[in-house]
Motif scaffolding. Structure first.
Motif, PDB file in Angstrom:
ATOM      1  N   ILE A   4      16.692   7.214  10.721  1.00 36.25           N
ATOM      2  CA  ILE A   4      17.375   6.325   9.780  1.00 36.25           C
ATOM      3  C   ILE A   4      18.811   6.758   9.506  1.00 36.25           C
ATOM      4  N   ASP A   5      19.042   8.037   9.225  1.00 35.82           N
ATOM      5  CA  ASP A   5      20.409   8.465   8.899  1.00 35.82           C
ATOM      6  C   ASP A   5      21.361   8.243  10.075  1.00 35.82           C
ATOM      7  N   ALA A   6      20.902   8.543  11.290  1.00 30.09           N
ATOM      8  CA  ALA A   6      21.745   8.308  12.472  1.00 30.09           C
ATOM      9  C   ALA A   6      22.028   6.818  12.625  1.00 30.09           C
ATOM     10  N   ALA A   7      21.028   5.975  12.376  1.00 27.05           N
ATOM     11  CA  ALA A   7      21.208   4.527  12.494  1.00 27.05           C
ATOM     12  C   ALA A   7      22.187   4.013  11.443  1.00 27.05           C
ATOM     13  N   LEU A   8      22.128   4.559  10.241  1.00 27.38           N
ATOM     14  CA  LEU A   8      23.077   4.163   9.195  1.00 27.38           C
ATOM     15  C   LEU A   8      24.496   4.558   9.577  1.00 27.38           C
ATOM     16  N   GLY A   9      24.652   5.741  10.195  1.00 24.02           N
ATOM     17  CA  GLY A   9      25.975   6.158  10.661  1.00 24.02           C
ATOM     18  C   GLY A   9      26.540   5.199  11.687  1.00 24.02           C
ATOM     19  N   LYS A  10      25.710   4.777  12.650  1.00 27.17           N
ATOM     20  CA  LYS A  10      26.137   3.800  13.658  1.00 27.17           C
ATOM     21  C   LYS A  10      26.496   2.472  12.993  1.00 27.17           C
ATOM     22  N   THR A  11      25.714   2.103  11.989  1.00 26.56           N
ATOM     23  CA  THR A  11      25.951   0.831  11.294  1.00 26.56           C
ATOM     24  C   THR A  11      27.313   0.817  10.622  1.00 26.56           C
ATOM     25  N   ILE A  12      27.659   1.913   9.951  1.00 24.61           N
ATOM     26  CA  ILE A  12      28.945   1.988   9.251  1.00 24.61           C
ATOM     27  C   ILE A  12      30.106   1.803  10.226  1.00 24.61           C
ATOM     28  N   VAL A  13      30.045   2.502  11.350  1.00 27.77           N
ATOM     29  CA  VAL A  13      31.129   2.412  12.342  1.00 27.77           C
ATOM     30  C   VAL A  13      31.206   0.999  12.925  1.00 27.77           C
ATOM     31  N   ALA A  14      30.059   0.408  13.255  1.00 24.79           N
ATOM     32  CA  ALA A  14      30.044  -0.921  13.870  1.00 24.79           C
ATOM     33  C   ALA A  14      30.538  -1.985  12.893  1.00 24.79           C
ATOM     34  N   LEU A  15      30.162  -1.888  11.624  1.00 22.77           N
ATOM     35  CA  LEU A  15      30.654  -2.850  10.635  1.00 22.77           C
ATOM     36  C   LEU A  15      32.171  -2.792  10.526  1.00 22.77           C
TER      37      LEU A  15
ATOM     38  N   MET B 130      20.441  -1.713  13.717  1.00 19.60           N
ATOM     39  CA  MET B 130      19.565  -2.471  12.821  1.00 19.60           C
ATOM     40  C   MET B 130      18.110  -2.383  13.279  1.00 19.60           C
ATOM     41  N   ALA B 131      17.897  -2.425  14.587  1.00 20.13           N
ATOM     42  CA  ALA B 131      16.536  -2.310  15.120  1.00 20.13           C
ATOM     43  C   ALA B 131      15.945  -0.948  14.787  1.00 20.13           C
ATOM     44  N   GLU B 132      16.767   0.086  14.851  1.00 21.12           N
ATOM     45  CA  GLU B 132      16.290   1.425  14.504  1.00 21.12           C
ATOM     46  C   GLU B 132      15.969   1.517  13.013  1.00 21.12           C
ATOM     47  N   LEU B 133      16.777   0.896  12.180  1.00 22.36           N
ATOM     48  CA  LEU B 133      16.495   0.886  10.750  1.00 22.36           C
ATOM     49  C   LEU B 133      15.214   0.113  10.445  1.00 22.36           C
ATOM     50  N   GLY B 134      15.010  -0.971  11.193  1.00 23.18           N
ATOM     51  CA  GLY B 134      13.890  -1.853  10.893  1.00 23.18           C
ATOM     52  C   GLY B 134      12.548  -1.362  11.376  1.00 23.18           C
ATOM     53  N   CYS B 135      12.523  -0.719  12.548  1.00 24.96           N
ATOM     54  CA  CYS B 135      11.203  -0.402  13.106  1.00 24.96           C
ATOM     55  C   CYS B 135      11.102   0.965  13.765  1.00 24.96           C
ATOM     56  N   ALA B 136      12.128   1.808  13.632  1.00 20.69           N
ATOM     57  CA  ALA B 136      12.055   3.142  14.227  1.00 20.69           C
ATOM     58  C   ALA B 136      11.479   4.135  13.224  1.00 20.69           C
TER      59      ALA B 136
ATOM     60  N   THR C  37       1.303  -6.037  14.283  1.00 19.41           N
ATOM     61  CA  THR C  37       1.407  -6.482  12.892  1.00 19.41           C
ATOM     62  C   THR C  37       2.219  -5.511  12.040  1.00 19.41           C
ATOM     63  N   ARG C  38       3.192  -4.872  12.638  1.00 27.35           N
ATOM     64  CA  ARG C  38       4.006  -3.932  11.884  1.00 27.35           C
ATOM     65  C   ARG C  38       4.909  -4.667  10.895  1.00 27.35           C
ATOM     66  N   THR C  39       5.412  -3.945   9.903  1.00 25.45           N
ATOM     67  CA  THR C  39       6.264  -4.520   8.868  1.00 25.45           C
ATOM     68  C   THR C  39       7.691  -4.000   9.024  1.00 25.45           C
ATOM     69  N   TRP C  40       8.651  -4.898   8.874  1.00 22.83           N
ATOM     70  CA  TRP C  40      10.071  -4.531   8.914  1.00 22.83           C
ATOM     71  C   TRP C  40      10.368  -3.651   7.715  1.00 22.83           C
ATOM     72  N   GLN C  41      10.972  -2.499   7.944  1.00 22.79           N
ATOM     73  CA  GLN C  41      11.217  -1.541   6.867  1.00 22.79           C
ATOM     74  C   GLN C  41      12.364  -2.002   5.972  1.00 22.79           C
ATOM     75  N   SER C  42      12.190  -1.841   4.675  1.00 24.55           N
ATOM     76  CA  SER C  42      13.270  -2.118   3.735  1.00 24.55           C
ATOM     77  C   SER C  42      14.361  -1.063   3.890  1.00 24.55           C
ATOM     78  N   LEU C  43      15.588  -1.449   3.558  1.00 20.66           N
ATOM     79  CA  LEU C  43      16.674  -0.465   3.581  1.00 20.66           C
ATOM     80  C   LEU C  43      16.380   0.621   2.545  1.00 20.66           C
ATOM     81  N   PRO C  44      16.531   1.878   2.911  1.00 22.18           N
ATOM     82  CA  PRO C  44      16.282   2.950   1.939  1.00 22.18           C
ATOM     83  C   PRO C  44      17.288   2.875   0.795  1.00 22.18           C
ATOM     84  N   ALA C  45      16.931   3.473  -0.330  1.00 22.09           N
ATOM     85  CA  ALA C  45      17.759   3.385  -1.531  1.00 22.09           C
ATOM     86  C   ALA C  45      19.166   3.927  -1.295  1.00 22.09           C
ATOM     87  N   ARG C  46      19.288   4.932  -0.429  1.00 23.55           N
ATOM     88  CA  ARG C  46      20.605   5.541  -0.189  1.00 23.55           C
ATOM     89  C   ARG C  46      21.465   4.723   0.772  1.00 23.55           C
ATOM     90  N   ALA C  47      20.894   3.657   1.364  1.00 20.76           N
ATOM     91  CA  ALA C  47      21.613   2.938   2.412  1.00 20.76           C
ATOM     92  C   ALA C  47      22.904   2.306   1.907  1.00 20.76           C
TER      93      ALA C  47
END
Length: 319
Positions: free
Chosen positions: A249-260, A238-244, A293-303
């Motif tokens: 992003i794609d690698a972070a989404l892959g990790k997210t799917i497995v962890a969920l 989630m941290a990688e999705l939010g601020c990396a 003052t960085r902004t948390w990234q929105s989930l990409p449309a493909r997420a």
């Protein structure tokens, strides 16, 4: 007894003052929380004078008491007792370390990005735990914040060598192996050793040791130890999705799917967890100067396609 790295090496690093360590008023708070019979009035006074620490305690109390008609707005004695002095001690430790700097000679170690990721992981770990209740929220927040403290240790203890290593394109296992070969420890086993030295329960130390490869944890499948490890793994994703940077992003989404799947959390729940973590992270961006003052990234449309259907769900079948 220290078990995560060779004890004489740890003492050598400590004697050379190469290890991150807490200081200031928060060190006093830590010591008071460790006493058998602390002066609670004085402890309360010190905490109330610390905006970051008191704000974190208030937020945790309001999550725990979500059914209250009116949220609490100040730290009270009841708040401290609800959160627990051990948890307050860990929060004090984590926030004190968040003010630690790295030597300028480690030119490729970017401190603002490091702390941005650390607070993103802490906020994510707390958000997940608010749903699963696998561990106290404050302890999951602290563990998320400390999980990568070993990287800061490497930057402090071996600035030139670690800076050079950071220029190499290595995957996670190769990075750990190279750190171990060059320095005698890696960022995960030194983080676990530091947490153990700070008297953090071994359950959390072991989770940090295995955070990049939860399947290697010694905990039994379905055990609390394994669940905490997977929680931290999901928090890191989630941290990688939010601020990396976007390439991660794609690698972070892959990790997210497995962890969920491992945590048995529905993908739709993840959207809300991600939103909560982002809100919390933005609050920290205003509280702690290390984030900026960085902004948390929105989930990409493909997420959501990937979360619901796996990597193939984001492919070209929707044309």
């Amino acid at each position: 007894m220290l078990t995560f790295i060779e004890p004489t090496l740890f003492e050598k690093l400590k004697n050379a003052q190469a290890l991150p360590s807490p200081g200031g008023v928060r060190l006093t708070i830590m010591r008071m929380c460790a006493q058998d019979d602390p002066d609670m009035a004085e402890l309360l006074h010190l905490i109330q004078a610390d905006p970051a620490l008191s704000g974190r305690i208030i937020r945790i109390v309001n999550v725990l008491n979500a059914q209250r008609l009116r949220p609490v707005a100040a730290v009270t004695l009841d708040s401290l007792l609800l959160v627990g002095l051990q948890a307050v001690r860990q929060l004090s430790l984590a926030l004190s370390l968040a003010e630690t700097t790295a030597p300028a000679t480690c030119v490729n170690f970017k401190l603002p990005a490091f702390w941005a990721h650390a607070f993103a992981m802490a906020s994510s770990a707390q958000a997940i735990s608010s749903l699963t209740r696998v561990a106290p929220l404050s302890e999951m927040f602290s563990t998320g914040l400390l999980a990568n403290i070993g990287r800061l240790t490497l930057a402090s203890a071996h600035p030139a060598g670690y800076s050079s290593l950071l220029t190499r394109a290595l995957d996670a296992p190769a990075q750990l192996a190279m750190e171990q070969s060059l320095f005698g420890f890696n960022h995960l086993n030194i983080a676990a050793a530091l947490m153990q030295d700070w008297k953090i329960p071994e359950l959390f130390c072991d989770a940090v040791l295995h955070v990049e490869d939860p399947a290697s944890s010694q905990g039994e499948p379905g055990s609390r130890q394994r669940e905490i490890t997977w929680t931290l793994h999901l928090a890191a994703a989630m941290a990688e999705l939010g601020c990396a940077p976007s390439p991660a992003i794609d690698a972070a989404l892959g990790k997210t799917i497995v962890a969920l799947e491992q945590l048995q959390l529905p993908p739709h729940d993840f959207v809300e967890l991600y939103r909560l973590a982002g809100e919390d992270w933005q609050e920290w961006s205003q509280t702690m100067h290390v984030i900026g003052t960085r902004t948390w990234q929105s989930l990409p449309a493909r997420a959501m396609d990937m979360l619901l259907h796996g990597p193939q769900g984001a492919g070209g079948d929707h044309a």
